[in-house]
Design an enzyme around this catalytic site. Structure first.
Site, short mmCIF file in Angstrom:
data_model
loop_
_atom_site.label_atom_id
_atom_site.label_comp_id
_atom_site.label_asym_id
_atom_site.label_seq_id
_atom_site.Cartn_x
_atom_site.Cartn_y
_atom_site.Cartn_z
N ASP A 196 -84.95 83.00 64.21
CA ASP A 196 -85.07 82.55 65.59
C ASP A 196 -85.88 83.55 66.41
O ASP A 196 -85.74 84.76 66.26
CB ASP A 196 -83.65 82.42 66.18
CG ASP A 196 -83.66 81.95 67.61
OD1 ASP A 196 -84.07 80.81 67.84
OD2 ASP A 196 -83.25 82.73 68.50
N GLU A 244 -89.66 80.96 63.63
CA GLU A 244 -89.92 80.20 64.85
C GLU A 244 -90.81 81.04 65.76
O GLU A 244 -90.44 82.14 66.17
CB GLU A 244 -88.62 79.87 65.58
CG GLU A 244 -88.88 79.09 66.87
CD GLU A 244 -87.80 79.27 67.92
OE1 GLU A 244 -87.64 78.35 68.74
OE2 GLU A 244 -87.13 80.32 67.93
#
Length: 529
Positions: free
Chosen positions: A201, A266
């Protein structure tokens, strides 16, 4: 090589645990609910599942504020439940990826509690602390993505700490060797339990300018003030520092100890997103990356051609993962096109035809629309902060509809944490199962056919000029040559195929024969030759 690099061209199905299936009847999805519904992913034809965070958390950001990286939040079950999910997924031929949130933790994490309590203790520098300016204001002008300054005052240390999102998500200091070692230990914990990889993330926020220089201003486009002040800066110092590469090399070294595992990063939608994604997936770094920037492309032929061409120029060394939807953006069925079934099929086929790997978000195979929720139903702090101009991420996180006529569409017997929109009932899995024309049936057929076409999995991509109204590209691997044509409009479009190519009728494409060498694509139609 194929066994090691299974992820090249793979389709990864994202599961948002709170909204996939409720196994204990409390209205919140959990690991037992995932366990019961894994066969849906296997029948779809995906290669892996990515499970969003299920770790202990205060849930201020619904799991992306982790208070214990090596356990399961009781809301979601137990470690034994997680082990059962791994075992069942592997039995079904699915690999399992899980989220790793290393740029920040929860302020409830024991690491942060220790760091805040004692400025001279062992964990004093595990987070990013800085003194106030002489006038008491924050150390610099950096802004939080979720609104307001990126600094919060802590009275215990009489210093500010950095947070790129909520103030309850303090930034971890990944330059500190002990911090990185602790997080690599977290990765080792889950890899040893059998996970096949990680989705990392917010990798752009792993490292920042150590001198904490102010970001330069960025004049708003068109002269108006943007809804979110984050857009008023050029984010050259608060994110994407070159030291990020050292963190990624350490992660890759860990993954290399577990053959067959992989990582997907990401990447934010800030400027040069695709260039960063390519850099992050270079030799000896992460395996592949996706960016939210692609999801902001204009859904017409020129806009899509431009997005594909940009990706092809930027991805010279690394490997891209394409995604049109996920738990952070408006669902593609509401964002692109006219909302028709034909348009949803085109979007799915286009996604599954691009060069790279693919992430499908739960419900995307059903054509779920963005839920229009009232303010009182919102949970997402991002949406609450910017209501009513921006409604946040709850609209794409509503529960999966499994059975149209069941209580709460078969997601739970209890009132779910977010409501099931009435329009989602007619799109439920059981409504589409027996309909050969449904998007679910189309997706299954396409994924089955895709597996027989190596050029679609790992071949090259070259854009073709077939007219301004058509998105056309050629996928090629060895002697296999496949021309993919898409009409992203509500008008009929005629095309001529190059000599030697013949249409393939395998998945219900929408075209007609228009004369010698001519073919007529229906609105939102496609053709493979």
């Amino acid at each position: 090589m194929a066994a090691v690099e299974w992820w090249r061209g793979a389709v990864i199905y994202e599961i948002y645990p709170r909204s996939y299936g409720d196994g204990d009847g409390d209205g919140v999805g959990d690991l037992r609910g995932i366990l019961r519904r894994l066969d849906h992913v296997a029948r779809l034809g995906a290669d892996a599942v990515w499970i969003a965070p299920f770790y202990p958390s205060p849930m201020k950001d619904f799991g992306y504020d982790v208070s214990d990286y090596c356990d399961v939040d009781p809301r979601f079950g137990t470690l034994a439940d997680f082990d059962a999910v791994i075992a069942e997924a592997h039995r079904l031929g699915l690999r399992v990826l899980i989220d790793q949130v290393w740029s920040h933790s929860s302020d409830r994490h024991p690491w942060f509690v220790d760091s805040a309590e004692d400025a001279s203790g062992a964990k004093a520098d595990w987070y990013v602390w800085a003194d106030a300016r002489p006038d008491g204001t924050p150390p610099n002008n950096w802004l939080s993505v979720f609104g307001g300054p990126a600094w919060a005052w802590d009275p215990r240390r009489r210093q500010y700490y950095l947070h790129h999102f909520l103030s309850s998500q303090p930034k971890l200091n990944l330059r500190h060797p002990a911090v990185l070692d602790a997080l690599l230990g977290v990765g080792d914990f889950w890899l040893s339990r059998g996970v096949d990889g990680f989705r990392f993330d917010a990798v752009d926020f792993m490292a920042h300018d150590p001198a904490l220089r102010d970001n330069p201003a960025q004049p708003p486009q068109g002269g108006g003030t943007p809804l979110k002040p984050f857009g008023l800066q050029r984010h050259v110092y608060d994110m994407a520092h070159a030291d990020t590469m050292g963190v990624m090399r350490a992660i890759r070294d860990l993954l290399d100890r577990y053959p067959g595992t992989m990582t997907v990063a990401e990447v934010s939608s800030e400027a040069d997103a695709l260039a960063r994604a390519n850099a992050y997936t270079g030799k000896g770094l992460l395996h592949m990356a996706y960016t939210l920037r692609v999801m902001k492309a204009t859904f017409d032929a020129p806009g899509l051609r431009q997005a594909i061409a940009h990706a092809e120029r930027r991805f010279t060394d690394g490997w891209m993962c394409w995604a049109f939807s996920n738990h952070d953006v408006v669902r593609v069925a509401s964002r692109w096109g006219d909302g028709s079934l034909a348009c949803r099929k085109l979007a799915m086929a286009l996604l599954l035809s691009l060069r790279g790997s693919v992430c499908l978000y739960q419900g995307e195979e059903l054509g779920l629309t963005e839920a229009d929720l009232p303010f009182e139903a919102l949970h997402d702090p991002y949406g609450i902060n910017f209501w009513p101009r921006f409604k946040g991420r709850d609209g794409c996180r509503t529960p999966m509809p499994w059975r149209s006529a069941a209580v709460h569409a078969g997601f739970s017997e209890a009132e779910p944490w977010l409501p099931v929109p009435a329009e989602h009932r007619r799109l439920a899995v059981d409504m589409q199962e027996g309909d050969p024309d449904s998007l679910l049936s189309f997706t299954r057929r396409f994924l089955s056919w895709r597996k027989t076409r190596p050029a679609l999995l790992t071949g090259t991509l070259r854009l073709s000029d077939m007219g301004e109204d058509i998105v056309a590209f050629e996928r090629r691997l060895g002697t296999e040559r496949l021309l993919c044509l898409f009409n992203p409009s509500d008008r009929h479009v005629e095309v001529s195929l190059p000599d030697g190519l013949v249409p393939q009728e395998v998945i219900g494409e929408a075209w007609d024969y228009g004369g010698p060498g001519r073919y007529r694509l229906s609105p939102w139609g496609m053709l493979f030759a």
